[in-house]
Design an enzyme around this catalytic site. Structure first.
Site, mmCIF file in Angstrom:
data_model
loop_
_atom_site.group_PDB
_atom_site.id
_atom_site.type_symbol
_atom_site.label_atom_id
_atom_site.label_comp_id
_atom_site.label_asym_id
_atom_site.label_seq_id
_atom_site.Cartn_x
_atom_site.Cartn_y
_atom_site.Cartn_z
ATOM 1 N N TYR B 362 -28.376 0.053 -40.671
ATOM 2 C CA TYR B 362 -29.527 -0.080 -39.749
ATOM 3 C C TYR B 362 -29.168 -0.657 -38.388
ATOM 4 O O TYR B 362 -28.113 -1.199 -38.194
ATOM 5 C CB TYR B 362 -30.712 -0.767 -40.399
ATOM 6 C CG TYR B 362 -30.623 -2.224 -40.821
ATOM 7 C CD1 TYR B 362 -29.549 -3.042 -40.534
ATOM 8 C CD2 TYR B 362 -31.709 -2.775 -41.514
ATOM 9 C CE1 TYR B 362 -29.545 -4.364 -40.927
ATOM 10 C CE2 TYR B 362 -31.703 -4.107 -41.902
ATOM 11 C CZ TYR B 362 -30.611 -4.887 -41.608
ATOM 12 O OH TYR B 362 -30.612 -6.193 -41.995
ATOM 13 N N GLU B 363 -30.111 -0.479 -37.468
ATOM 14 C CA GLU B 363 -29.925 -0.823 -36.051
ATOM 15 C C GLU B 363 -28.616 -0.246 -35.500
ATOM 16 O O GLU B 363 -27.863 -0.915 -34.803
ATOM 17 C CB GLU B 363 -30.040 -2.330 -35.833
ATOM 18 C CG GLU B 363 -31.476 -2.791 -36.067
ATOM 19 C CD GLU B 363 -31.793 -4.145 -35.471
ATOM 20 O OE1 GLU B 363 -31.223 -4.487 -34.430
ATOM 21 O OE2 GLU B 363 -32.642 -4.844 -36.053
#
Lengths: 249, 379
Positions: B362-363
């Site tokens: 994620y990110e």
């Protein structure tokens, strides 16, 4: 009403103790310093009392006898809510020197309640609170596990063998507090940490008496003997070892 | 060079450590097992100021620097990455985006309660068909004069259900490509919003991840952040800082695993001695310690650059990629050092290993970070 909380700056309780080469002092290199856990509980209780006092308790001051390396722990006390702080610039040798110097400050700056932890977790002298009250000629109560205000009157409880004593003394007085006085110490909030920077930390030079004791040397306890595990089925081997090696039977 | 932390930075690190080791540890296993949202902890961390610690005091934040944030994120993540991701999204994506790019009216209305931690924010970028390729947004916001009409679906949204304030990325002019993207402040309880079921995740099970559907949701004109077409730049700039949060989270997961493995290796005996005395284990721990220290230095360097007002996009990509990758390696070795005990839940390291995996995804996946780093070499 003003409360003074005495803080001792001590090595973190998980510190591995080391001695200097000649065993005359403790090796303090790399030590993490914290507020003495009993003093931290005293401070926590003082903050609780102030918060519910509806303004009757104006200030909580913390005081430490120590050199500048004690300032981070003093700042932590300010971050959790103490209003101001005093540091007596001296690396003290014994309880007498600490108590005498705090007393010298208090004589010119009176407080209504003085709190001190029952002992410090480094030297465990258990003497500062009692000596301080003697120097100031005011009452002291030891082993206090409960402190509350009934209006303007403080009420204390202390554990005694088989029961609890409830005590009232006139102000000013010294309460020497132990476990139970407060639950968990407080964790400083961001706002408190920011405000701690702006709160007053007064540094004064010592005006009390010097130490009465000299440390001659320190010795580490003997290392524990190694444990020998013997299989449960070999009771005979256990008896042989107790007889021939340990020579206890 | 000065590697010395300030008194305040050390105090924040200690405060985070105290909260994590004293409070989070108590129920982390149960919350992971049952995928329970840490409601009480979020409230406590808000009171301590951690949820808005990077926001300036002017907007009710803690006014702390990014170095302090790295130190706090590491300590919280050592024990519970589900809690630290809530802290990271609120601080470095939502609050940062609003403070840096919002106007005063938006800051007044939305940033203040978020900085105080009274409300929680979420950042809605990923879609079912637009993850790493963020330009392929299908969510649209049509200009209706007084308001925008929002339609589309967002996926994998951290704080998806608990957040009160969404920052939603959407296309206003699909024909303009990434220049046709905007970002909007959307209130969670607006008419037309449906929150999907809680995702049943491999790790970070205590944070609430949901898909969010928008069906003809009216968004007031004044809730668009920045100039028309600013949305893509907003997302990229905000994610630059967000990467420091997730990098520090990965660092914390790794250093938490290293601490647990070291403790275990000093206690567990095999072949007549503590296993740390066996070179096979000692050398594993040495390798883990070097990786953790490298990750910490990369995180702090990126944070320091940000605090100095210097460019930190490449530095934060390096920190995120490296910390996430070594978190996976270090947690896997921590499980190995624990042997059979490492494979059961009570010893925490298997959970840290599951949590580490998400930091590579994620990110910005580790692969996306490599795109960012390699492009900086091409400049």
């Amino acid at each position: 009403m003003k409360i003074l909380v005495c803080l001792s700056n001590v090595p973190d309780t998980t510190t591995k103790i080391k001695l200097s080469g000649d065993q005359s002092a403790l090796d303090m290199a790399g030590v993490q310093w914290v507020i003495n856990p009993w003093d931290e509980l005293a401070l926590t209780r003082a903050l609780d009392l102030k918060e519910k006092s509806e303004g009757k308790i104006d200030t909580i001051t913390v005081i430490t006898v120590g050199e500048s390396l004690t300032e981070p722990t003093i700042r932590k006390a300010l971050a959790v809510g103490a209003d101001d702080a005093v540091r007596i610039n001296l690396n003290p040798t014994d309880d007498y020197e600490v108590a005498s110097n705090i007393a010298a400050w208090v004589k010119n700056n009176p407080y209504d309640i003085i709190l001190s932890g029952i002992e410090s977790s480094d030297f465990n002298g258990s003497a500062v609170g009692g000596m301080l009250a003697e120097f100031l000629k005011i009452p002291s109560v030891s082993s206090v596990s409960f402190l509350d205000m009934e209006g303007d009157k403080p009420l204390m409880k202390r554990e005694i063998p088989g029961g609890t004593e409830t005590i009232r003394v006139p102000m000013p007085f010294v309460a020497i507090v132990q476990k139970g006085i407060a639950l968990d110490p407080r964790i400083p909030a961001m706002r408190g940490i920011m405000m701690a920077r702006k709160k007053e930390l007064t540094v004064v030079e010592p005006t009390g008496e010097g130490a009465k004791s000299t440390y001659i040397g320190f010795a580490m306890p003997k290392a524990k003997a190694k444990v020998k595990m013997i299989d449960a089925e070999n009771a005979g081997q256990l008896i042989t070892l107790l007889h021939e090696e340990a020579k206890v039977i | 060079m000065n590697f010395q932390f300030t008194e305040e930075q050390l105090m924040i690190q200690q405060a985070a450590r105290d909260y994590a080791q004293r409070e989070l540890i108590k129920d982390v296993l149960e919350r992971d097992e049952k995928a329970l949202y840490p409601t009480e902890h979020v409230k406590n961390l808000a009171e301590l100021g951690f949820l808005g610690m990077l926001v300036s005091e002017k907007w009710d934040g803690g006014g702390m620097d990014t170095v302090s944030y790295v130190l706090a994120m590491e300590e919280i993540s050592k024990v519970d990455a589900s809690v630290s991701v809530i802290m990271s999204v609120n601080n470095s994506l939502v609050c940062y985006g609003l403070e840096k790019f919002g106007n005063d009216a938006q800051r007044e209305k939305y940033l203040r309660p978020l900085a105080r931690g009274e409300k929680i924010g979420a950042f809605l970028l990923s879609e079912p068909e637009a993850g790493s390729d963020a330009t392929k947004q299908r969510t649209t916001a049509v200009d209706m004069g007084d308001y925008y009409l929002l339609n589309g679906t967002k996926n994998w949204i951290t704080n998806g259900n608990t957040a009160s304030t969404y920052l939603v990325i959407a296309h206003t002019h699909p024909e303009k490509g990434h220049r046709g993207i905007n970002v909007f402040i959307v209130e969670r309880h607006s008419e037309g919003i449906t929150v999907g079921p809680h995702e049943n995740k491999m790790g970070m099970r205590s944070s609430d991840t949901h898909s969010v559907m928008f069906n003809d949701v009216k968004v007031p004109k004044e809730n668009r952040i920045g100039e028309d077409g600013f949305g893509f730049k907003f997302a990229m700039k905000t994610l630059e800082g967000g990467r420091i949060g997730i990098a520090s989270q990965a660092l914390g997961i790794a250093s938490g695993a290293l601490e647990l493995a070291t403790k275990y290796a000093k206690e567990r005996k095999a072949f007549g001695t503590e296993i740390i005395n066996h070179q096979a284990i000692a050398f594993k721990l040495a390798d883990m310690a070097v990786k953790v220290e490298n990750a910490r230095n990369l995180c702090l360097k990126a944070a320091w650059l940000k605090d100095q007002g210097q460019a930190y996009g490449t530095a934060s990509a390096m920190a995120k990629m490296y910390a996430a990758d070594i978190a996976m390696e270090v947690t896997t070795e921590a499980v190995q050092i624990h042997g059979g005990y490492g494979y059961v839940k009570e010893y925490h390291v298997e959970r840290l290993m599951r949590e580490a995996k998400l930091t590579q995804i994620y990110e910005g996946t580790s692969e996306v970070q490599k795109i960012i780093i390699s492009r900086s070499l091409m400049e």
